[in-house]
Design a protein around this motif. Structure first.
Motif, mmCIF file in Angstrom:
data_model
loop_
_atom_site.group_PDB
_atom_site.id
_atom_site.type_symbol
_atom_site.label_atom_id
_atom_site.label_comp_id
_atom_site.label_asym_id
_atom_site.label_seq_id
_atom_site.Cartn_x
_atom_site.Cartn_y
_atom_site.Cartn_z
ATOM 1 N N LEU A 1 0.114 -2.577 -0.366
ATOM 2 C CA LEU A 1 -1.249 -2.145 -0.634
ATOM 3 C C LEU A 1 -1.981 -1.900 0.681
ATOM 4 O O LEU A 1 -1.876 -2.700 1.611
ATOM 5 N N ILE A 2 -2.708 -0.810 0.724
ATOM 6 C CA ILE A 2 -3.589 -0.507 1.848
ATOM 7 C C ILE A 2 -5.009 -0.691 1.327
ATOM 8 O O ILE A 2 -5.398 -0.083 0.328
ATOM 9 N N MET A 3 -5.752 -1.546 2.000
ATOM 10 C CA MET A 3 -7.096 -1.897 1.541
ATOM 11 C C MET A 3 -8.165 -1.083 2.267
ATOM 12 O O MET A 3 -7.935 -0.582 3.359
ATOM 13 N N ARG A 4 -9.317 -1.002 1.664
ATOM 14 C CA ARG A 4 -10.450 -0.307 2.288
ATOM 15 C C ARG A 4 -11.042 -1.134 3.428
ATOM 16 O O ARG A 4 -11.572 -0.596 4.379
ATOM 17 N N VAL A 5 -10.979 -2.465 3.312
ATOM 18 C CA VAL A 5 -11.522 -3.355 4.335
ATOM 19 C C VAL A 5 -10.356 -4.025 5.056
ATOM 20 O O VAL A 5 -9.453 -4.549 4.419
ATOM 21 N N GLN B 1 -11.385 -2.395 -3.570
ATOM 22 C CA GLN B 1 -10.665 -2.755 -2.347
ATOM 23 C C GLN B 1 -9.378 -1.969 -2.126
ATOM 24 O O GLN B 1 -9.064 -1.603 -1.004
ATOM 25 N N VAL B 2 -8.615 -1.748 -3.184
ATOM 26 C CA VAL B 2 -7.309 -1.108 -3.030
ATOM 27 C C VAL B 2 -7.493 0.398 -2.896
ATOM 28 O O VAL B 2 -7.981 1.060 -3.801
ATOM 29 N N GLU B 3 -7.095 0.914 -1.752
ATOM 30 C CA GLU B 3 -7.237 2.335 -1.476
ATOM 31 C C GLU B 3 -5.934 3.092 -1.727
ATOM 32 O O GLU B 3 -5.940 4.206 -2.225
ATOM 33 N N GLN B 4 -4.804 2.470 -1.382
ATOM 34 C CA GLN B 4 -3.519 3.144 -1.510
ATOM 35 C C GLN B 4 -2.458 2.141 -1.934
ATOM 36 O O GLN B 4 -2.450 0.996 -1.495
ATOM 37 N N VAL C 1 -1.582 -4.526 6.206
ATOM 38 C CA VAL C 1 -0.773 -4.064 5.081
ATOM 39 C C VAL C 1 -0.523 -5.291 4.216
ATOM 40 O O VAL C 1 -0.136 -6.343 4.716
ATOM 41 N N VAL C 2 -0.777 -5.163 2.930
ATOM 42 C CA VAL C 2 -0.540 -6.272 2.007
ATOM 43 C C VAL C 2 0.771 -5.989 1.273
ATOM 44 O O VAL C 2 0.857 -5.035 0.496
ATOM 45 N N HIS C 3 1.769 -6.813 1.552
ATOM 46 C CA HIS C 3 3.053 -6.685 0.855
ATOM 47 C C HIS C 3 2.894 -7.362 -0.509
ATOM 48 O O HIS C 3 2.737 -8.572 -0.591
ATOM 49 N N PHE C 4 2.919 -6.557 -1.546
ATOM 50 C CA PHE C 4 2.709 -7.050 -2.906
ATOM 51 C C PHE C 4 4.034 -7.354 -3.597
ATOM 52 O O PHE C 4 4.096 -8.139 -4.521
ATOM 53 N N GLY C 5 5.100 -6.704 -3.166
ATOM 54 C CA GLY C 5 6.399 -6.901 -3.799
ATOM 55 C C GLY C 5 6.486 -6.146 -5.111
ATOM 56 O O GLY C 5 5.847 -5.111 -5.301
ATOM 57 N N LYS D 1 -7.034 -10.672 12.901
ATOM 58 C CA LYS D 1 -6.046 -11.662 13.354
ATOM 59 C C LYS D 1 -4.634 -11.314 12.867
ATOM 60 O O LYS D 1 -3.660 -11.518 13.576
ATOM 61 N N TYR D 2 -4.531 -10.781 11.655
ATOM 62 C CA TYR D 2 -3.223 -10.538 11.051
ATOM 63 C C TYR D 2 -2.969 -9.052 10.845
ATOM 64 O O TYR D 2 -3.867 -8.303 10.505
ATOM 65 N N SER D 3 -1.717 -8.657 11.027
ATOM 66 C CA SER D 3 -1.338 -7.260 10.797
ATOM 67 C C SER D 3 -0.734 -7.068 9.406
ATOM 68 O O SER D 3 -0.769 -5.968 8.864
ATOM 69 N N GLU D 4 -0.162 -8.136 8.859
ATOM 70 C CA GLU D 4 0.464 -8.065 7.541
ATOM 71 C C GLU D 4 0.162 -9.331 6.761
ATOM 72 O O GLU D 4 0.115 -10.427 7.329
ATOM 73 N N ILE D 5 -0.001 -9.165 5.468
ATOM 74 C CA ILE D 5 -0.181 -10.288 4.556
ATOM 75 C C ILE D 5 0.785 -10.054 3.398
ATOM 76 O O ILE D 5 0.846 -8.949 2.865
#
Length: 156
Positions: free
Chosen positions: A92-96, A78-81, A100-104, A131-135
């Motif tokens: 984190l930038i995901m393949r699916v 899943q994790v691409e970048q 944008v996933v803010h991991f901290g 639905k969401y742009s950021e998680i």
């Protein structure tokens, strides 16, 4: 060369964990032991870490994240970048999906991925992947999602 004029070659295989492309022009792989390898001549299908990445951060923290990904097939795929910000927090930038996933900070990694997986399996099927742009999973025990903004009923 041995006394019998034979050549001995010792070949040691290194397995890359992550590719690093830092903002200062560095471009290398880091293996499971923290050794840097030139990124020339081959391409490995791995997550790419970009951004502000000092070598000590790559060896300690990014390597730990890469090891976690390698050990968990779902996240490895899943994790691409991995985007490293100057304050050493990561996104984190995901393949699916296009969130944008803010991991901290790279800490409580197992908990953060468990929370994200729960969000993916319970919330995303109900609301859809757009639905969401950021998680964010950066805060302990929480998943925070930001709704995608719309302009005139169109996605921004």
């Amino acid at each position: 060369i041995t006394p019998n004029e034979r050549v001995r070659i010792l070949v040691e295989q290194r397995i890359p964990m992550l590719r690093v492309m830092d903002d200062k022009g560095g471009n290398y792989y880091i293996d499971e032991e923290g050794t840097f390898m030139k990124a020339e001549g081959y391409e490995a299908n791995l997550a790419v870490a970009t951004g502000t990445i000092p070598p000590d951060f790559a060896k300690r923290e990014l390597l730990a994240l890469g090891a976690y990904l390698r050990a968990h097939e779902f996240w490895d795929e899943q994790v691409e970048q991995i985007v490293v910000r100057p304050n050493r927090e990561v996104d984190l930038i995901m393949r699916v999906g296009d969130q944008v996933v803010h991991f901290g900070r790279i800490e409580r990694v197992e908990e953060k991925f468990a929370n994200l997986r729960a969000f993916y399996s319970t919330i995303m099927p109900q609301v859809g992947w757009h639905k969401y742009s950021e998680i964010s999973v950066a805060y302990e025990g929480r998943v925070i999602a930001r709704k995608r903004q719309t302009i005139n009923n169109r996605k921004k």
